[in-house]
Design an enzyme around this catalytic site. Structure first.
Site, PDB file in Angstrom:
ATOM      1  N   HIS A 126       0.810  -1.213   0.000  1.00  0.00           N
ATOM      2  CA  HIS A 126       0.000   0.000   0.000  1.00  0.00           C
ATOM      3  C   HIS A 126       0.844   1.265   0.000  1.00  0.00           C
ATOM      4  CE1 HIS A 126      -3.575  -2.380   0.507  1.00  0.00           C
ATOM      5  NE2 HIS A 126      -3.108  -2.942   1.601  1.00  0.00           N
TER       6      HIS A 126
ATOM      7  N   ASP B 240      -7.724  -6.017   7.065  1.00  0.00           N
ATOM      8  CA  ASP B 240      -8.493  -6.795   6.083  1.00  0.00           C
ATOM      9  C   ASP B 240      -9.202  -7.968   6.750  1.00  0.00           C
ATOM     10  OD1 ASP B 240      -8.386  -5.598   3.511  1.00  0.00           O
ATOM     11  OD2 ASP B 240      -6.260  -6.050   3.424  1.00  0.00           O
TER      12      ASP B 240
ATOM     13  N   GLU C 166      -5.485 -12.878   5.712  1.00  0.00           N
ATOM     14  CA  GLU C 166      -6.329 -11.705   5.963  1.00  0.00           C
ATOM     15  C   GLU C 166      -7.727 -11.838   5.374  1.00  0.00           C
ATOM     16  OE1 GLU C 166      -4.184  -8.234   4.547  1.00  0.00           O
ATOM     17  OE2 GLU C 166      -3.510  -9.225   2.736  1.00  0.00           O
TER      18      GLU C 166
HETATM   19  C1  3PY Z   1      -4.126  -5.282   6.915  1.00  0.00           C
HETATM   20  O1  3PY Z   1      -4.280  -4.995   8.117  1.00  0.00           O
HETATM   21  O2  3PY Z   1      -4.998  -5.774   6.195  1.00  0.00           O
HETATM   22  C2  3PY Z   1      -2.866  -5.016   6.311  1.00  0.00           C
HETATM   23  O3  3PY Z   1      -2.626  -5.418   5.203  1.00  0.00           O
HETATM   24  C3  3PY Z   1      -1.910  -4.230   7.123  1.00  0.00           C
HETATM   25  O4  3PY Z   1      -1.203  -3.323   6.382  1.00  0.00           O
HETATM   26 MG    MG Z   2      -4.308  -6.088   4.125  1.00  0.00          MG
END
Ligand code: 3PY
Ligand code: MG
Length: 212
Positions: free
Chosen positions: A2, A132, A106
């Site tokens: 990101h 996420d 995630e």
């Molecule tokens: C998340 O928390 O989804 C991440 O990818 C952290 O940067």
């Molecule tokens: Mg993430």
């Protein structure tokens, strides 16, 4: 993934970090062989790949990141040999054990396939993206990663890592989350983002200089 660091800037940053005696860690923009190879070729000591949702995706990551017999990483990044300060033959000999590869957990899909993902040979660790994961577990309803469902899922990731001899990692961001995740068994945490550090530094400066 990101950050706004471009492909042109990253190699010089990795060389500077390595020259300071520190391991450069890169989270690539996606679990894509070209991006993984590029990160390792510039001398990254560790690569984190986002949204790894199945054993097949974890195997693809290992295939891109490790030389045979573990994978099929392509040879030819001479910057990494120079950055590492070793001969090409030494780099080839040690690269599989000196570079760490993390699959990000995630999503609900990844949680459902957690045991199979963790069992993929050649993976060095799992790395939780708590935001996420929270968005997934709340069906898009929340970003509050201190919720019970997220913490419980992260506890499971730490346990599975321990059982498989993997490093459990997570994006933490704040000292409180660092402590909380360490208590769950996490050993590798990302600290604040660069913008967070700037904001907090500016806040502290203004607070210290403001008239009473
Ligand atoms: C998340 O928390 O989804 C991440 O990818 C952290 O940067
Ligand atoms: Mg993430």
């Amino acid at each position: 993934q990101h950050g706004m660091v471009g492909e042109g800037d990253a190699p010089a940053m990795v060389a500077a970090i390595t020259a300071a005696g520190l391991p450069a860690v890169i989270r690539v923009r996606w679990n894509e062989p070209g991006l993984v190879g590029f990160a390792l070729d510039m001398g990254a000591a560790a690569v984190i790949a986002p949204m790894v949702n199945s054993a097949a995706e974890a195997k693809a990551l290992v295939k891109a990141a490790k030389y045979p017999p573990l994978g099929q990483r392509s040879w030819g990044g001479y910057a990494m040999v120079q950055t590492a300060g070793v001969s090409a033959a030494e780099y080839l000999r040690d690269a599989n054990s000196h570079t760490l590869i993390f699959a990000m957990i995630e999503t609900r899909e990844a949680l459902a396939a957690l045991d199979e993902i963790a069992a993929v040979k050649g993976l060095d660790g799992l790395f939780v993206g708590p935001s996420d994961l929270t968005i997934a577990l709340t069906d898009g309803g929340s970003l509050d990663r201190s919720g019970a469902a997220t913490i419980a899922a992260m506890g499971r990731v730490a346990e599975v890592c321990k059982a498989q001899g993997l490093v459990a990692g997570a994006f933490a961001g704040t000292p409180d989350f660092c402590r909380a995740y360490a208590a769950l068994g996490f050993r590798f945490m990302a600290g604040p983002t660069d913008t967070d550090l700037l904001n907090r530094g500016a806040e502290a400066f203004l607070k210290a200089t403001a008239p009473n």
